[in-house]
Design an enzyme around this catalytic site. Structure first.
Site, short mmCIF file in Angstrom:
data_model
loop_
_atom_site.label_atom_id
_atom_site.label_comp_id
_atom_site.label_asym_id
_atom_site.label_seq_id
_atom_site.Cartn_x
_atom_site.Cartn_y
_atom_site.Cartn_z
N HIS A 186 0.85 -1.20 0.00
CA HIS A 186 0.00 0.00 0.00
C HIS A 186 0.88 1.24 0.00
O HIS A 186 0.66 2.19 -0.77
CB HIS A 186 -0.91 -0.01 1.24
N GLU A 190 1.40 4.16 -2.73
CA GLU A 190 1.30 5.57 -2.29
C GLU A 190 2.49 6.38 -2.80
O GLU A 190 2.34 7.51 -3.28
CB GLU A 190 1.23 5.60 -0.77
#
Length: 468
Positions: A186, A190
Site C-alpha cells: 500500500h 502511495e
C-alpha cells in the site's frame, strides 16, 4: 473490578487518537506509555470524562485488562517493538493477543508471531493507514495473523475503521505477516501516486507556467472526475495555502528534499526478490533518493547544460493532457502494485483477496480514491485476473489516454524536465503489451560470456553455443 476491553501501548499522537477512537465506539480502554509523564498529560486532557484507564507500569496496565487481553502496540517499528514484546510477554497468558499497529517489516512480524505462538500468545501485524486524522476518525485497517486471533479483535476493528457507505474499511487479510506485507505494498503504491502527482505539478509549473492559484484550480477540478482521491484533494489544498510571513504560496518555500521511512524501499527490494516488475514505484523511491542530493544538484545545475524550458504549445491542451496522462500512469502503477500482491500471495501462501484489499482502501487510507471502486470491480469480475491492464475497463481507460501520456513525456523530455515515474509507467505498459522483447539478445550474451544456455522458440530444451 470491571476490567477494560482493549489496551493501547504507546501514546504518541497515533496511539492517543486510536485510544479515543476505540473509546468513542463503545469499548473501554487501558493505556500505557514508556514515559509516565506523557500518560499523565493524556489522562489530564483528551481522556478526561472518557472510559479510559491508565497503567503507569506494564504490570499495572496488563492488570487493567479483561482476558483474553487485546493489546495494540503503537511504538516505532524495529527494535522498539522487540523490546516492548520482551517486556510484555512475561505478563501475558495463553490466548492473549498482541497487535502491532506500526509499519513493521513483514518478515519481522513473521518471526515475532512464531516466537509468541510457542508461548500460546497470538500476534497480529496490522497495517493502519490514514495518519493522525484516520486514527481518530477511522483508518483503513489491514490485520494479518491467526484467524482465531482476528475473531477476538474483529468487533473493535470493525467499529473503529473508516466507513464507505456504511461498509467498514477492514478485512482479515491473511496469515502470519500478510497484514504488514499488504501495508508495505500500500505504501509503495502511495509512493508511486505521490511521485506521479509531483511530476504532473512540475510539468504544469515549468512548461505550462501555471501559478499556484492556477494549479489549485486545475487540481480541484480534477478531483471532481476520475482522479477524485485524497491525494488530489490535499494537493489542491496545498496550492491554495499562502505563507503568512511572506505572502507567497507556501509550497514554493518548502525545501525540495523528500524524506522516507523505508516502506517504499522495502516494496522495491521485495519485488526484486519475487521477480515482480514495479518500475513506477521504483522510480518514486529513486526520485526521493535523488532529491536528497540537494547540494550536488544545485552545483550541477550551474555546470550541466540542458534545453531551454520554453513551451510553445497550447497551454489548455497541456493541462488536459497532463490530467489524462496522470490517470493512465496511475492505472499502470496500480497494475504493478496489485501484480506484486498476487505474486507475494502465491510465494508466501497468504491467500490475498485483491478485491477485498481494493475495498478496504476506498476509505481511511492515504491512497483512498473513487478509482478503487473500479479496481475492486475488476477483481470481482475475474478473481484470477493477472494484471489490471487486461481488465476491459482499464484496458480502454489506458488505450484512450495513452496518446496524452506519450505527448506529456515527449514534452517533458524535450524541455529537460525529469519525469521518472511517468516514463516508467509508459515503459511498463509498452513492455507488457510487447509480444517479443529484446531479451533474446540478452540471453545470447549471457550464453556467450558465461555459458548460461538459452531456450529456442522452435524446439524444446536448453542449448549452448560456442560463439567464438
Amino acid at each position: 473490578m470491571t476490567r477494560q476491553q482493549f489496551g493501547i501501548i504507546g501514546l504518541a499522537v497515533m496511539g492517543q487518537n486510536l485510544a479515543l477512537n476505540v473509546e468513542r465506539n463503545g469499548f473501554s480502554v487501558a493505556v500505557y506509555n514508556r514515559t509516565a509523564e506523557r500518560t499523565k498529560e493524556f489522562m489530564a486532557a483528551q481522556a478526561v470524562g472518557k472510559n479510559i484507564q491508565a497503567g503507569y507500569t506494564l504490570e499495572e496496565f496488563v492488570g487493567l485488562l479483561a482476558r483474553p487481553r487485546r493489546i495494540m502496540v503503537m511504538v516505532k517499528a524495529g527494535p522498539p517493538v522487540d523490546e516492548m514484546i520482551a517486556q510484555l510477554k512475561p505478563q501475558l497468558a495463553p490466548g492473549d493477543v498482541i497487535i502491532d499497529g506500526g509499519n513493521s517489516f513483514f518478515l519481522d512480524t513473521e518471526r515475532r508471531a512464531e516466537d509468541l505462538a510457542a508461548a500460546g500468545i497470538f500476534y497480529i501485524g496490522s497495517g493502519v493507514s490514514g495518519g493522525e486524522y484516520g486514527a481518530l476518525h477511522g483508518p483503513s485497517l489491514m490485520p494479518g495473523g491467526p484467524r482465531e486471533a482476528y475473531d477476538l479483535i474483529e468487533p473493535v476493528f470493525t467499529a473503529i475503521a473508516a466507513k464507505v457507505n456504511g461498509d467498514p474499511c477492514v478485512t482479515y487479510v491473511g496469515p502470519r505477516g500478510a497484514g504488514h506485507y499488504v501495508k508495505m505494498v500500500h505504501n509503495g503504491i502511495e509512493y508511486g501516486d505521490m511521485q506521479l502527482i509531483a511530476e504532473a505539478y512540475d510539468i504544469l509549473r515549468r512548461a505550462g507556467g501555471l501559478s499556484a492559484a492556477e494549479l489549485h484550480q486545475a487540481f480541484a477540478e480534477w478531483n471532481q472526475g476520475e482522479l477524485q482521491s485524497y491525494l488530489i484533494e490535499i494537493t489542491a489544498d496545498i496550492f491554495a495555502k499562502i505563507d503568512e510571513e511572506t505572502g507567497q504560496p507556501l509550497v514554493d518555500l518548502i525545501l525540495d528534499e523528500a524524506q522516507q521511512k523505508g516502506t517504499g524501499k522495502w516494496t522495491s527490494q521485495n519485488a526484486l526478490d519475487l521477480g515482480a516488475p514495479i518500475p513506477t514505484i521504483n522510480a518514486a523511491v529513486e526520485s526521493r533518493i535523488i532529491s536528497a542530493y540537494k547540494s550536488e544538484r544545485v552545483a550541477a545545475s550551474i555546470v550541466l547544460s540542458g534545453p531551454k524550458v520554453e513551451y510553445k504549445g497550447d497551454r489548455e491542451m497541456l493541462i488536459r493532457d497532463v490530467r489524462d496522462a496522470l490517470y493512465a500512469a496511475k492505472i499502470c502503477s496500480y497494475a504493478q502494485g496489485f501484480a506484486l500482491l498476487r505474486a507475494a500471495s502465491q510465494e508466501y501462501g497468504y491467500g490475498l483477496n485483491l478485491a477485498e484489499l481494493a475495498r478496504i482502501w476506498r476509505g481511511g487510507c492515504i491512497i483512498r480514491a473513487a478509482f478503487l471502486n473500479d479496481v475492486r470491480a475488476a477483481f470481482q469480475r475475474n478473481p484470477d485476473l493477472p494484471n489490471l491492464l487486461l481488465d476491459p475497463y482499464f484496458k480502454e481507460a489506458v488505450a484512450s489516454r495513452q496518446d496524452a501520456l506519450r505527448r506529456v513525456i515527449q514534452t517533458a523530455v524535450g524541455l529537460g524536465i525529469p519525469c521518472l515515474a511517468f516514463s516508467a509507467s509508459l515503459a511498463y505498459y509498452d513492455a507488457y503489451r510487447t509480444a517479443r522483447l529484446p531479451a533474446n539478445l540478452t540471453q545470447a550474451q549471457r550464453d556467450y560470456f558465461g555459458a548460461h544456455t538459452y531456450r529456442r522458440i522452435d524446439r524444446e530444451g536448453s542449448f549452448h553455443t560456442e560463439w567464438q
